[in-house]
Design a protein around this motif. Structure first.
Motif, PDB file in Angstrom:
ATOM      1  N   UNK A 155       0.829  -1.211   0.000  1.00 57.44           N
ATOM      2  CA  UNK A 155       0.000   0.000   0.000  1.00 57.44           C
ATOM      3  C   UNK A 155       0.858   1.253   0.000  1.00 57.44           C
ATOM      4  N   UNK A 156       1.915   1.238   0.782  1.00 50.47           N
ATOM      5  CA  UNK A 156       2.816   2.399   0.857  1.00 50.47           C
ATOM      6  C   UNK A 156       3.528   2.612  -0.474  1.00 50.47           C
ATOM      7  N   UNK A 157       3.943   1.516  -1.112  1.00 52.97           N
ATOM      8  CA  UNK A 157       4.620   1.615  -2.407  1.00 52.97           C
ATOM      9  C   UNK A 157       3.678   2.221  -3.448  1.00 52.97           C
ATOM     10  N   UNK A 175       3.292   5.936  -2.906  1.00 52.74           N
ATOM     11  CA  UNK A 175       4.464   6.685  -3.372  1.00 52.74           C
ATOM     12  C   UNK A 175       4.452   6.793  -4.895  1.00 52.74           C
ATOM     13  N   UNK A 176       4.172   5.684  -5.577  1.00 50.74           N
ATOM     14  CA  UNK A 176       4.151   5.695  -7.041  1.00 50.74           C
ATOM     15  C   UNK A 176       3.038   6.600  -7.575  1.00 50.74           C
ATOM     16  N   UNK A 177       1.922   6.680  -6.874  1.00 54.85           N
ATOM     17  CA  UNK A 177       0.863   7.605  -7.290  1.00 54.85           C
ATOM     18  C   UNK A 177       1.354   9.045  -7.222  1.00 54.85           C
ATOM     19  N   UNK A 178       2.176   9.357  -6.222  1.00 55.04           N
ATOM     20  CA  UNK A 178       2.753  10.700  -6.125  1.00 55.04           C
ATOM     21  C   UNK A 178       3.788  10.937  -7.232  1.00 55.04           C
ATOM     22  N   UNK A 182      11.537  -7.910  -5.151  1.00 51.13           N
ATOM     23  CA  UNK A 182      10.544  -8.517  -4.254  1.00 51.13           C
ATOM     24  C   UNK A 182       9.329  -7.612  -4.113  1.00 51.13           C
ATOM     25  N   UNK A 183       9.562  -6.327  -3.899  1.00 53.04           N
ATOM     26  CA  UNK A 183       8.454  -5.378  -3.777  1.00 53.04           C
ATOM     27  C   UNK A 183       7.698  -5.248  -5.090  1.00 53.04           C
ATOM     28  N   UNK A 184       8.433  -5.234  -6.196  1.00 56.05           N
ATOM     29  CA  UNK A 184       7.791  -5.120  -7.507  1.00 56.05           C
ATOM     30  C   UNK A 184       6.897  -6.324  -7.783  1.00 56.05           C
ATOM     31  N   UNK A 185       7.326  -7.503  -7.372  1.00 55.77           N
ATOM     32  CA  UNK A 185       6.508  -8.708  -7.563  1.00 55.77           C
ATOM     33  C   UNK A 185       5.197  -8.606  -6.785  1.00 55.77           C
ATOM     34  N   UNK A 186       5.247  -7.991  -5.616  1.00 58.09           N
ATOM     35  CA  UNK A 186       4.049  -7.848  -4.789  1.00 58.09           C
ATOM     36  C   UNK A 186       3.004  -6.943  -5.430  1.00 58.09           C
TER      37      UNK A 186
END
Length: 105
Positions: free
Chosen positions: A30-32, A35-38, A53-57
């Motif tokens: 959710x936090x990622x 941030x990407x929306x910003x 790992x985060x990108x896969x999620x």
């Protein structure tokens, strides 16, 4: 143009030591996404570095985000301290487009 890093504390600290100023610590999807929306509205970001790992999620979110934004900023997925399995996104796109894994080793 600038480079932006999204990652866990260790990743962020490492890039700060390397001189990258625009870093965002994130440990959950959710936090990622937030941030990407910003980042969508930042005109001066050329590269966004994120752990694989985060990108896969958030793969579906990233794919949609790339379709909206086009080729800029470039999303660069790098391995983190936990490693993990990774399939090259270009490989899966080629496989999906033609129905055969021509890059199989």
């Amino acid at each position: 143009m600038k480079i932006l890093v999204i990652g866990d504390r260790d990743m962020v600290n490492g890039f700060q030591l390397a001189g990258i100023k625009d870093v965002y610590e994130a440990n959950d999807p959710w936090k990622i996404k937030e941030i990407l929306d910003d980042v969508k509205f930042m005109k001066d970001v050329a590269i966004v570095i994120i752990s694989r790992r985060m990108a896969q999620e958030i793969r579906d979110f990233l794919d949609e985000w790339k379709r909206e934004k086009g080729i800029y900023p470039i999303i660069l997925e790098i391995p983190d301290k936990k490693g993990g399995e990774f399939e090259d996104p270009m490989r899966s796109l080629v496989k999906r487009a033609i129905g055969v894994d021509i890059l199989k080793r």
